[in-house]
Write a protein that holds these residues in place. Structure first.
Motif, PDB file in Angstrom:
ATOM      1  N   ARG A  81      15.455  30.839 -31.837  1.00 24.53           N
ATOM      2  CA  ARG A  81      15.327  30.276 -33.179  1.00 24.53           C
ATOM      3  C   ARG A  81      15.176  28.759 -33.129  1.00 24.53           C
ATOM      4  N   ILE A  82      14.511  28.199 -34.153  1.00 27.22           N
ATOM      5  CA  ILE A  82      14.368  26.758 -34.342  1.00 27.22           C
ATOM      6  C   ILE A  82      15.118  26.379 -35.616  1.00 27.22           C
ATOM      7  N   VAL A  83      15.894  25.297 -35.545  1.00 26.20           N
ATOM      8  CA  VAL A  83      16.555  24.766 -36.731  1.00 26.20           C
ATOM      9  C   VAL A  83      16.329  23.263 -36.734  1.00 26.20           C
ATOM     10  N   TRP A  84      15.580  22.758 -37.714  1.00 29.48           N
ATOM     11  CA  TRP A  84      15.407  21.314 -37.864  1.00 29.48           C
ATOM     12  C   TRP A  84      16.682  20.756 -38.468  1.00 29.48           C
ATOM     13  N   CYS A  85      17.146  19.647 -37.931  1.00 30.49           N
ATOM     14  CA  CYS A  85      18.345  19.005 -38.455  1.00 30.49           C
ATOM     15  C   CYS A  85      17.967  18.167 -39.663  1.00 30.49           C
ATOM     16  N   PRO A  86      18.667  18.333 -40.768  1.00 29.42           N
ATOM     17  CA  PRO A  86      18.331  17.543 -41.958  1.00 29.42           C
ATOM     18  C   PRO A  86      18.605  16.070 -41.718  1.00 29.42           C
ATOM     19  N   PHE A  87      17.793  15.242 -42.331  1.00 28.80           N
ATOM     20  CA  PHE A  87      17.917  13.798 -42.190  1.00 28.80           C
ATOM     21  C   PHE A  87      18.657  13.249 -43.387  1.00 28.80           C
ATOM     22  N   ILE A  88      19.740  12.537 -43.123  1.00 30.87           N
ATOM     23  CA  ILE A  88      20.490  11.885 -44.181  1.00 30.87           C
ATOM     24  C   ILE A  88      20.515  10.408 -43.824  1.00 30.87           C
ATOM     25  N   SER A  89      19.850   9.591 -44.624  1.00 33.11           N
ATOM     26  CA  SER A  89      19.747   8.167 -44.303  1.00 33.11           C
ATOM     27  C   SER A  89      21.047   7.452 -44.628  1.00 33.11           C
ATOM     28  N   ASP A  90      21.303   6.390 -43.875  1.00 32.41           N
ATOM     29  CA  ASP A  90      22.435   5.518 -44.171  1.00 32.41           C
ATOM     30  C   ASP A  90      22.109   4.747 -45.437  1.00 32.41           C
ATOM     31  N   GLU A  91      23.116   4.395 -46.189  1.00 30.67           N
ATOM     32  CA  GLU A  91      22.893   3.640 -47.426  1.00 30.67           C
ATOM     33  C   GLU A  91      22.206   2.308 -47.138  1.00 30.67           C
ATOM     34  N   ASN A  92      22.504   1.716 -45.980  1.00 32.74           N
ATOM     35  CA  ASN A  92      21.966   0.400 -45.641  1.00 32.74           C
ATOM     36  C   ASN A  92      20.584   0.467 -45.004  1.00 32.74           C
ATOM     37  N   HIS A 108      18.903  29.796 -28.098  1.00 32.62           N
ATOM     38  CA  HIS A 108      18.584  30.831 -27.119  1.00 32.62           C
ATOM     39  C   HIS A 108      19.798  31.750 -27.059  1.00 32.62           C
ATOM     40  N   GLU A 109      19.671  32.878 -26.396  1.00 27.29           N
ATOM     41  CA  GLU A 109      20.804  33.806 -26.371  1.00 27.29           C
ATOM     42  C   GLU A 109      22.027  33.217 -25.697  1.00 27.29           C
ATOM     43  N   ASP A 110      21.841  32.422 -24.646  1.00 28.71           N
ATOM     44  CA  ASP A 110      22.986  31.938 -23.862  1.00 28.71           C
ATOM     45  C   ASP A 110      23.325  30.477 -24.090  1.00 28.71           C
ATOM     46  N   ARG A 111      22.584  29.779 -24.957  1.00 29.44           N
ATOM     47  CA  ARG A 111      22.820  28.353 -25.147  1.00 29.44           C
ATOM     48  C   ARG A 111      22.063  27.864 -26.373  1.00 29.44           C
ATOM     49  N   GLY A 137      16.765  12.951 -23.930  1.00 30.10           N
ATOM     50  CA  GLY A 137      16.261  13.352 -25.234  1.00 30.10           C
ATOM     51  C   GLY A 137      16.748  14.723 -25.668  1.00 30.10           C
ATOM     52  N   PHE A 138      17.651  15.323 -24.885  1.00 34.10           N
ATOM     53  CA  PHE A 138      18.187  16.624 -25.286  1.00 34.10           C
ATOM     54  C   PHE A 138      19.577  16.819 -24.691  1.00 34.10           C
ATOM     55  N   ILE A 139      20.342  17.695 -25.320  1.00 37.19           N
ATOM     56  CA  ILE A 139      21.605  18.141 -24.756  1.00 37.19           C
ATOM     57  C   ILE A 139      21.636  19.662 -24.827  1.00 37.19           C
ATOM     58  N   ILE A 140      22.408  20.267 -23.945  1.00 37.42           N
ATOM     59  CA  ILE A 140      22.573  21.721 -23.925  1.00 37.42           C
ATOM     60  C   ILE A 140      24.015  22.025 -24.321  1.00 37.42           C
ATOM     61  N   VAL A 141      24.183  22.959 -25.237  1.00 38.51           N
ATOM     62  CA  VAL A 141      25.504  23.371 -25.699  1.00 38.51           C
ATOM     63  C   VAL A 141      25.708  24.818 -25.280  1.00 38.51           C
ATOM     64  N   LYS A 142      26.766  25.049 -24.513  1.00 39.37           N
ATOM     65  CA  LYS A 142      27.106  26.412 -24.081  1.00 39.37           C
ATOM     66  C   LYS A 142      28.517  26.728 -24.528  1.00 39.37           C
ATOM     67  N   GLY A 143      28.946  27.954 -24.296  1.00 46.50           N
ATOM     68  CA  GLY A 143      30.327  28.311 -24.583  1.00 46.50           C
ATOM     69  C   GLY A 143      30.482  29.414 -25.604  1.00 46.50           C
ATOM     70  N   HIS A 144      29.395  29.907 -26.141  1.00 48.79           N
ATOM     71  CA  HIS A 144      29.512  31.015 -27.087  1.00 48.79           C
ATOM     72  C   HIS A 144      29.249  32.323 -26.337  1.00 48.79           C
ATOM     73  N   ASN A 145      29.697  33.426 -26.890  1.00 49.94           N
ATOM     74  CA  ASN A 145      29.498  34.697 -26.209  1.00 49.94           C
ATOM     75  C   ASN A 145      28.773  35.718 -27.070  1.00 49.94           C
ATOM     76  N   ALA A 146      28.242  35.300 -28.188  1.00 51.53           N
ATOM     77  CA  ALA A 146      27.432  36.179 -29.033  1.00 51.53           C
ATOM     78  C   ALA A 146      26.125  35.484 -29.335  1.00 51.53           C
ATOM     79  N   ARG A 147      25.128  36.255 -29.711  1.00 56.83           N
ATOM     80  CA  ARG A 147      23.807  35.713 -30.012  1.00 56.83           C
ATOM     81  C   ARG A 147      23.886  34.754 -31.193  1.00 56.83           C
ATOM     82  N   LEU A 148      23.262  33.578 -31.035  1.00 54.52           N
ATOM     83  CA  LEU A 148      23.167  32.617 -32.137  1.00 54.52           C
ATOM     84  C   LEU A 148      21.943  32.962 -32.970  1.00 54.52           C
ATOM     85  N   SER A 149      22.098  32.956 -34.279  1.00 53.98           N
ATOM     86  CA  SER A 149      20.943  33.254 -35.121  1.00 53.98           C
ATOM     87  C   SER A 149      20.704  32.184 -36.181  1.00 53.98           C
ATOM     88  N   GLU A 150      21.701  31.346 -36.437  1.00 51.15           N
ATOM     89  CA  GLU A 150      21.533  30.286 -37.429  1.00 51.15           C
ATOM     90  C   GLU A 150      22.240  29.040 -36.948  1.00 51.15           C
TER      91      GLU A 150
END
Length: 151
Positions: A81-92, A108-111, A137-150
């Motif tokens: 799955r792809i999830v674009w991160c919403p952009f929230i601008s700083d007030e300044n 991905h299923e494992d990360r 330009g990227f980081i990998i997040v692991k540690g879950h044991n079920a499929r990520l869907s959102e």
């Protein structure tokens, strides 16, 4: 040749274009935001495509902004799955990009991978780039044991 393609259609002109190069099937598609002209695609092999779509002289034009390629032989998986991160601008902040956030997460299923496309594009301008060659330009997040869907 058996590879998948994405057909883009202009609802105002009925103009069409095919986006090619996808391995296996399309796992997910997402625009960066509601009015964005940036379309991302994650295929079953985990390859990431980001195109900029524009209309010129009644024709749809596509420019590849990012194409990150996984190693040949990467197992196909349609649960990516792809999830674009919403952009929230700083007030300044005065100089906010019209396109908003250039950060997205690939699930991905494992990360999960979080990509800063501005950093990737600052370091590469010729596509595709092999994911194994990208050092920042990227980081990998692991540690879950079920499929990520959102995200």
């Amino acid at each position: 040749n058996g590879s998948a393609m994405v057909r883009v259609l202009s609802v105002s002109t009925a103009e069409r274009i095919l986006l090619k190069g996808i391995v296996g099937g399309v796992a997910d598609l997402a625009f960066a935001h509601l009015n964005s002209n940036q379309l991302s695609c994650l295929d079953e092999a985990g390859n990431l495509f980001v195109w900029q779509l524009t209309m010129e002289n009644e024709k749809i034009q596509e420019e590849i902004l990012v194409y990150i390629k996984r190693p040949d032989g990467t197992p196909l998986n349609n649960f990516r799955r792809i999830v674009w991160c919403p952009f929230i601008s700083d007030e300044n902040e005065e100089n906010t990009s019209e396109e908003g956030s250039q950060t997205l997460a690939l699930l991905h299923e494992d990360r999960a991978e979080v990509w800063d496309l501005d950093i990737v594009r600052a370091n590469y301008s010729s596509w595709p780039v092999n994911v194994t060659d990208i050092k920042e330009g990227f980081i990998i997040v692991k540690g879950h044991n079920a499929r990520l869907s959102e995200g």
